[in-house]
Write a protein that holds these residues in place. Structure first.
Motif, mmCIF file in Angstrom:
data_model
loop_
_atom_site.group_PDB
_atom_site.id
_atom_site.type_symbol
_atom_site.label_atom_id
_atom_site.label_comp_id
_atom_site.label_asym_id
_atom_site.label_seq_id
_atom_site.Cartn_x
_atom_site.Cartn_y
_atom_site.Cartn_z
ATOM 1 N N THR A 112 0.822 -1.217 0.000
ATOM 2 C CA THR A 112 0.000 0.000 0.000
ATOM 3 C C THR A 112 0.851 1.260 0.000
ATOM 4 O OG1 THR A 112 -0.166 -0.091 2.397
ATOM 5 C CG2 THR A 112 -2.017 -1.002 1.178
ATOM 6 N N PHE A 113 2.142 1.138 0.392
ATOM 7 C CA PHE A 113 2.945 2.368 0.436
ATOM 8 C C PHE A 113 4.328 2.246 -0.200
ATOM 9 C CE2 PHE A 113 3.662 0.202 4.498
ATOM 10 C CZ PHE A 113 5.045 0.175 4.577
ATOM 11 N N SER A 114 4.653 1.078 -0.768
ATOM 12 C CA SER A 114 5.982 0.997 -1.394
ATOM 13 C C SER A 114 5.926 0.235 -2.713
ATOM 14 C CB SER A 114 6.977 0.332 -0.434
ATOM 15 O OG SER A 114 6.579 -0.983 -0.176
ATOM 16 N N THR A 115 7.034 0.286 -3.417
ATOM 17 C CA THR A 115 7.101 -0.382 -4.720
ATOM 18 C C THR A 115 7.164 -1.898 -4.502
ATOM 19 O OG1 THR A 115 9.492 -0.281 -4.681
ATOM 20 C CG2 THR A 115 8.361 1.551 -5.765
ATOM 21 N N PRO A 116 6.849 -2.693 -5.541
ATOM 22 C CA PRO A 116 6.876 -4.143 -5.358
ATOM 23 C C PRO A 116 8.215 -4.672 -4.857
ATOM 24 C CG PRO A 116 5.774 -3.623 -7.396
ATOM 25 C CD PRO A 116 6.312 -2.335 -6.864
ATOM 26 N N ILE A 117 9.335 -4.117 -5.366
ATOM 27 C CA ILE A 117 10.650 -4.636 -4.943
ATOM 28 C C ILE A 117 10.843 -4.413 -3.445
ATOM 29 C CG2 ILE A 117 13.159 -4.326 -5.179
ATOM 30 C CD1 ILE A 117 12.631 -3.648 -8.128
ATOM 31 N N MET A 118 10.512 -3.199 -2.994
ATOM 32 C CA MET A 118 10.652 -2.898 -1.568
ATOM 33 C C MET A 118 9.680 -3.745 -0.749
ATOM 34 S SD MET A 118 13.135 -0.939 -1.564
ATOM 35 C CE MET A 118 13.255 -0.614 0.174
#
Lengths: 268, 268
Positions: free
Chosen positions: B164-170
């Motif tokens: 909900t708040f970061s990119t898929p990698i993160m």
């Protein structure tokens, strides 16, 4: 004495001093995208919001739909603040360059959208059937949307915006990227919706379409509404050239005014 | 309820219609088949090796699918801008999050059941002379699979929160860290006891109480497979109910946090 009671036209879309700033992602620099917009749109009207790229047209629609929160002012749809999601049950929305779930067929997608409005299954079924006919997607509705052309996606987008039989339709650039045939199809559908008495709010910079479809037109430049007028006052009989002159005259005047004054309103 | 079911069905279809899932499924089946080969090298432990390797494969493949699909759960909707279609309808943030979660959870259940079914058949194949003997393994196997699934439910909830708040990698990295720390809870407790500095000791103790104790799940699973009985204090059913409640409580907390973060989101 006989009294004649004339119903005042009902305001269904309203913006009061609507203002929105955008923060840049890194330096958090604040840029004004929409600056004190005031707007009143009446039931049954077809309103065209025109303006150059980056004028704030899409931001206006998103604020009216509650997808963005205003920094100042208020947006109301059907008398209730845009932040109240319940009102969206009576609203249809077609986003700009819509992308749908490519794993779903057109029919599955429309059924999915119908369920988001909590419509009964039999009503969804009958609406899907009539809408695919309306937007000429009968043959394609059982194919995955990933295989649709741009025009077909746009027509599917209009169908999903109509699944709840909305009172108000927000269409963001409904003709953008379409070939003349595609534009003709979308125009035909919009004419039909207008004849049904729907309130239509659409963003466009395609002036011939605006001239042909709209009752009233608002011109947004650098986030400010610089003109708001009935189309009949600008271009009699949908004269596209007159509308273009109106557009250029106001945009250039607004640009000059911006240059002359403090350049606080940055272009977005 | 209809809205949540519609979003869940859409997510379920999206994941199951992704061909990569089947590649993972075949991979898990191949690892399980490899168990037969390893079993022939052992003395009288064929079934145990097939079960162990099969369960490890299911746990690993299920985990990979859970982490990667969970990390993309909300981000994909944002990236493809399909989220505009959802939130321009009367859909609340918690309905969206819960629908997405349940869709992915039911998809994982289907995959686990398919892989578990294959493993069950393999166990029967390893000992074809005594079907009754093979049948005695199945309840334990089913219980172990249920614990694997319980862990996956936690993983997709944490991946959903991060997405909900970061990119898929993160999100993938955060989820893997969370997962890893969850499996090293005893070390946190040991660190808290070993430290002479009271502040550090309190910090690790707090971290121990904050982090989910996934180690217990693995421990109970091993006991099921090796001891065929739970040696931990209390009844077997009681412990399983406790573990299920414990993990579900974490899942609810993570989903509430996801919904709150998503609620505050603007859609520019």
């Amino acid at each position: 004495m006989t009294e004649f009671l004339v119903d005042a036209p009902q305001v269904v879309i309203e913006a009061v001093n609507l203002t929105k700033d955008r923060l840049s992602s890194f330096l958090k620099k604040r840029t004004r995208v929409l600056d004190g917009l005031n707007l009143e749109i009446y039931a049954g009207q077809t309103y065209g919001l025109i303006g150059p790229n980056g004028a704030g047209k899409t931001t206006t629609v998103k604020l009216l739909l509650g997808l963005l929160r205003p920094d100042e002012g208020e947006a109301k749809v059907l008398g209730a603040p845009s932040s109240e999601r319940e009102n969206l049950a009576q609203v249809g929305f077609l986003p700009e360059n819509p992308y749908f779930y490519s794993h779903l067929t057109g029919r599955e997608f429309l059924t999915f959208v119908g369920k988001l409005f909590s419509l009964p299954d039999d009503l969804i079924k009958s609406r899907v059937k009539s809408l695919v006919e309306k937007v000429s997607l009968v043959d394609a509705c059982d194919k995955p949307t990933g295989k649709y052309s741009k025009g077909m996606l746009q027509r599917l987008g209009i169908a999903q915006a109509l699944i709840n039989d909305p009172k108000i339709l927000f269409l963001d650039e409904p003709m953008s990227g379409l070939d003349p045939l595609g534009r003709m199809d979308v125009r035909r559908i919009l004419h039909e919706l207008k004849a049904e008495g729907k309130t239509i709010f659409f963003n466009s910079h395609l002036l011939p379409d605006v001239g042909e479809l709209c009752d009233r037109v608002g011109l947004l430049v650098n986030g400010k509404m610089v003109a708001d007028s009935p189309v009949s006052d600008i271009a009699e009989g949908g004269n596209f050239k007159a509308l273009e002159d109106f557009f250029l005259e106001h945009v250039q005047a607004a640009m000059h005014a911006t240059k002359d004054s403090k350049p606080h309103a940055e272009q977005t | 309820m209809q809205i949540i079911a519609a979003i869940a069905l859409n997510t379920f279809r999206e994941v199951l219609r992704d061909k990569i899932i089947y590649a993972f499924f075949v991979f898990a089946c191949l690892i399980s088949l490899f168990g037969i080969l390893l079993g022939t090298l052992s003395v009288g432990q064929d079934i145990r090796i097939v079960e162990d390797l099969g369960l490890a494969a299911i746990s690993l493949i299920g985990g990979i699918i859970a982490v990667f699909s969970g990390a993309n759960l909300v981000f994909k909707e944002l990236e493809r801008r399909t989220i505009y279609l959802i939130f321009s309808k009367p859909v609340k943030s918690w309905q969206f999050i819960l629908g997405k979660y349940l869709g992915l959870a039911s998809c994982l259940l289907t995959i686990i059941l398919m892989m578990g079914g294959f493993l069950g058949a393999l166990v029967g194949f390893v000992d074809p002379t005594s079907p009754a003997n093979a049948l005695t393994h199945l309840p334990w196997l089913a219980l172990s699979l249920a614990l694997v699934y319980l862990e996956l439910l936690f993983i997709i909830a944490s991946a959903s929160l991060f997405s909900t708040f970061s990119t898929p990698i993160m999100s993938v990295l955060f989820t893997l860290c969370f997962w890893l720390v969850g499996h090293s809870c005893a070390s946190l407790q040991d660190l808290a006891k070993m430290s002479t500095n009271p502040a550090v000791s309190k910090f690790f103790a707090a971290l121990y109480w904050l982090m989910p104790d996934l180690q217990s799940l693995t421990r109970v699973r091993s006991e099921l497979m090796y001891g065929r009985a739970l040696t931990t204090g209390g009844g077997q059913g009681e412990l399983l109910i406790y573990l299920t409640t414990y993990i579900l409580a974490y899942v609810i907390i993570l989903l509430v946090l996801s919904a709150l973060i998503n609620e505050r989101r603007e859609l520019p």
